[in-house]
Design an enzyme around this catalytic site. Sequence first.
Site, PDB file in Angstrom:
ATOM      1  N   ASP A   1      -8.949   3.848  -1.968  1.00 33.12           N
ATOM      2  CA  ASP A   1      -9.759   4.231  -0.807  1.00 33.12           C
ATOM      3  C   ASP A   1     -11.113   4.785  -1.230  1.00 33.12           C
ATOM      4  O   ASP A   1     -11.360   6.000  -1.164  1.00 33.12           O
ATOM      5  CB  ASP A   1      -8.999   5.243   0.040  1.00 33.12           C
TER       6      ASP A   1
ATOM      7  N   ASP B   1       0.857  -1.186   0.000  1.00 35.14           N
ATOM      8  CA  ASP B   1       0.000   0.000   0.000  1.00 35.14           C
ATOM      9  C   ASP B   1       0.896   1.238   0.000  1.00 35.14           C
ATOM     10  O   ASP B   1       2.118   1.140   0.150  1.00 35.14           O
ATOM     11  CB  ASP B   1      -0.880  -0.043   1.259  1.00 35.14           C
TER      12      ASP B   1
ATOM     13  N   GLU C   1       2.733   5.114  -3.919  1.00 30.81           N
ATOM     14  CA  GLU C   1       2.693   6.087  -5.023  1.00 30.81           C
ATOM     15  C   GLU C   1       4.009   6.874  -5.203  1.00 30.81           C
ATOM     16  O   GLU C   1       4.279   7.225  -6.363  1.00 30.81           O
ATOM     17  CB  GLU C   1       1.540   7.076  -4.800  1.00 30.81           C
TER      18      GLU C   1
END
Length: 918
Positions: free
Chosen positions: A584, A508, A511
């Site tokens: 999300d 997770d 990015e």
Amino acid sequence: MASPATRAPPLLLLLLFVFFLTSSISAWKKDEFRNCNQTPFCKRARSRKPHSLPPFTVSDVSLSDGGLSARLVSSEAPRPLLLHLSVYHGGILRLKIDEDSSTDPPSRQRFQVPDVLLSDLNDRRLWLSRLSSSPGFSSFYLADGFEAVLRHDPFELSIRRTGSGTDPTQDRILSLNSHGLFDFEQLRSKNDGEEWEERFRSHIDSRPYGPQSITLDVSFYDADFVYGIPEHASTSLALRPTRGPGVDDSEPYRLFNLDVFEYIHESPFGLYGSIPFMISHGERSSAGFFWLNSAEMQIDVLAPGWDDPESPVNGRIDTLWMSEAGIVDAFFFVGPGPKDVIRQYTSLTGTPSMPPEFAIAYHQCRWNYRDEEDVAAVDAGFDEHDIPYDVLWLDIEHTDGKRYFTWDRNLFPTPEEMQKKLADKGRKMVTIVDPHIKRDDSYFIHKEATEKGYYVKDASGKDYDGWCWPGSSSYLDMLNPEIREWWAEKFSLENYKGSTPTLYIWNDMNEPSVFNGPEVTMPRDAVHYGGVEHREVHNANGYFFHMATANGLLKRGGGKVRPFVLSRAFFAGSQRYGAVWTGDNSADWDQLRVSVPMTVTLGLTGISFSGADVGGFFGNPETELLVRWYQVGAYYPFFRGHAHHDTKRREPWLFGEQNTALMREAIRTRYSLLPYYYTLFREASVSGVPVMRPLWLEFPDDKEAYNNADAFMIGSSLLVQGIYEEKQKTVSVYLPGKKQSWYNLKSGVAFAGGMTHKLEASEDGIPSFQRAGTIIPRRDRFRRSSTQMVNDPYTLVIALNSSLAAEGELYVDDGKSYDFEQGAYIHRRFIFSNGKLSSSSIRPSNAGEKKFSSDCVIERIIFLGLPNGAKRALIETENRETDIEPGPLVLRSGSSPRALVVRKPNLRIADDWTLKIF
């Protein structure tokens, strides 16, 4: 000098962290992210009118290194640009444009994205041996029926159908720079008094190498719609125009990987991943364009008349591509069919890896299951309520103070035993491993990374220090292959204490997410391996992290066991390393609706193994919404329930027996279809064609299907229509194909294609239809997990077309190893025609030396559309008869007869056989 984390008093650190945390995890705030007008390269490019730039001309055309080489010259460019065109098997044209470093070299080399294209790509080049020339043009063979045409003055590149006459602009399918908007900002020295720094809110980007953006316009001909370039949230499957007549003020589609909390459901704003690949489709053909560039990109889809409102051109879609840095490394795909375009794209970036079979079953996740007792209770809850599942997940709270590869031993004192108890039921566990490394000298990962110099550097050359879940954190430089290898070793059972072979990984925040960084990410002037700026590699950061983690699990298993790694960030090629999800999302009906086009778009751009958090990550879903989400989510390629720690618990048995039964049925539907899904994942791994598909991929001539975002295909045989509104009483379902029939899988009733049907919106499921002429394999006995179903018998559902014919496939292997690459698999084709059902092997004779065997049999054959006169079935290969009798479509208590069924033919899936109906 000590870092701020070591210098600040503990209370101040706590206050700072709380500030960053609360400001970052609140709902999406538009002002926290740049728009085009706040992004200088985008603002400059978007302000230009067609043909307003000094044109580039082509000179010094020659054949070189098996391709066409030339120079691009402009009166205002400081030096010529180098152009090279290459052709690859299958209808692929590659265009590279870079600065000429042979004379007056630039201050540095521009970044070219490594390790995305397959390593054997050069082996598939077509060697150009001659050019066809006419005044002002050069052309050459591209593929059967297609040629590439290079216009010299002004520079323009086109792909057109051959035999289209002497006008090189006729019958084109793709072109570049037809509107003269190509621009290439070359590296140069700063002029006196020139300001290169850029500011956004409190952040300053030093931009030490100045402006270096690239802009190009690409046109798609004979196109009704364009698709792709994820990731964005939209209820439209097709990309809506962002500029031109009839378009309100809109941003371009942004490709810039960002940690976006509670993203809105209708926006061109970029989310967690970026794939700069676009597909066009129309009645005549499909085509594609891919720009291999990992810098920020902004893309306009231009409405007809954008360039001349008085003379709009229909049937052509113009697009404008703007990138902050890098080079032009672009690929054109000629199709001509939509599946051809996908195959061409994945022949460059790779087909999806074949997942382990457990990974395509149901996953249960929450931030966070508190401790071992909670894990045991959730696991027992599924068994108590007779709901199958395969994987239980642990989020960040399982670690010792957000130090990855560790366990909070107060909450998880015996992690190996916990995993063993799950494994005894055929279940697996996934733990989260994020890219931010806690800056703690007692933490072995940080200590070793610091000593080896493995962190990304800030603009001053120090280890970059940002804030994320652990507080002060640094980020490993995964652009460096050496660091990726080092990271992979951390997943060994020896290094990852408390792990077992049945533990898999979740990446997770890759990015990367930086709570106190500009736009909640890393500064663009941070420095990676080889002096590469973060701005140049940003969109591939998560890709390299995903790659390294997947390789770690591969090494843990000695190269023999398929890994499973879920990643939030992605780039072109991520499909080779595992699954992704849509991030999300929120518990509302609009987010359920957008999950379908988002997942379908990922499949169109190579990433077949994807899905959305069932129920929505943020918020508490109404019970009806949760049930409907399970009913849709059961068809996502990646099927996982997940929720934020502030939400109420939402395991499927917490909403009353009636709703538990509905969610149980949805999950069981997925488990019954696992043989079909596994066969489709095999198809995707070979061809690149996705598991979850838009209707038009199977019905490319049906214009009504082109922008249908509410229904989708699973493979070529199954159509699913979601229900996306609260208390919906009826649902309209468009069934494509004017000569196609469809069978409702609840009632067995046949429906005509090429029209919309209004159906009752039943609470016990969403509309699903099997395409007439297809055969779907199922398994209808339900166990605790898919692993426990491995020896269970199969059911074949045969949906007959108007000719009373059908066909389908079944692929089976061991579900976990790579032995299938040496031929250890069963691949059968079932054909029903002229009253006979036959099974034959389609495993090639040269598939490999290894074999896979199975004693599994087919215990039920369900016929849809079989005339009622059929009474008996003869198994010709055994000279054995069995009865045909009315029976249910699904084996559930109270199910009534809906079809004709051959019971217990007991035909081995591994054998050739023929069954005759009479």
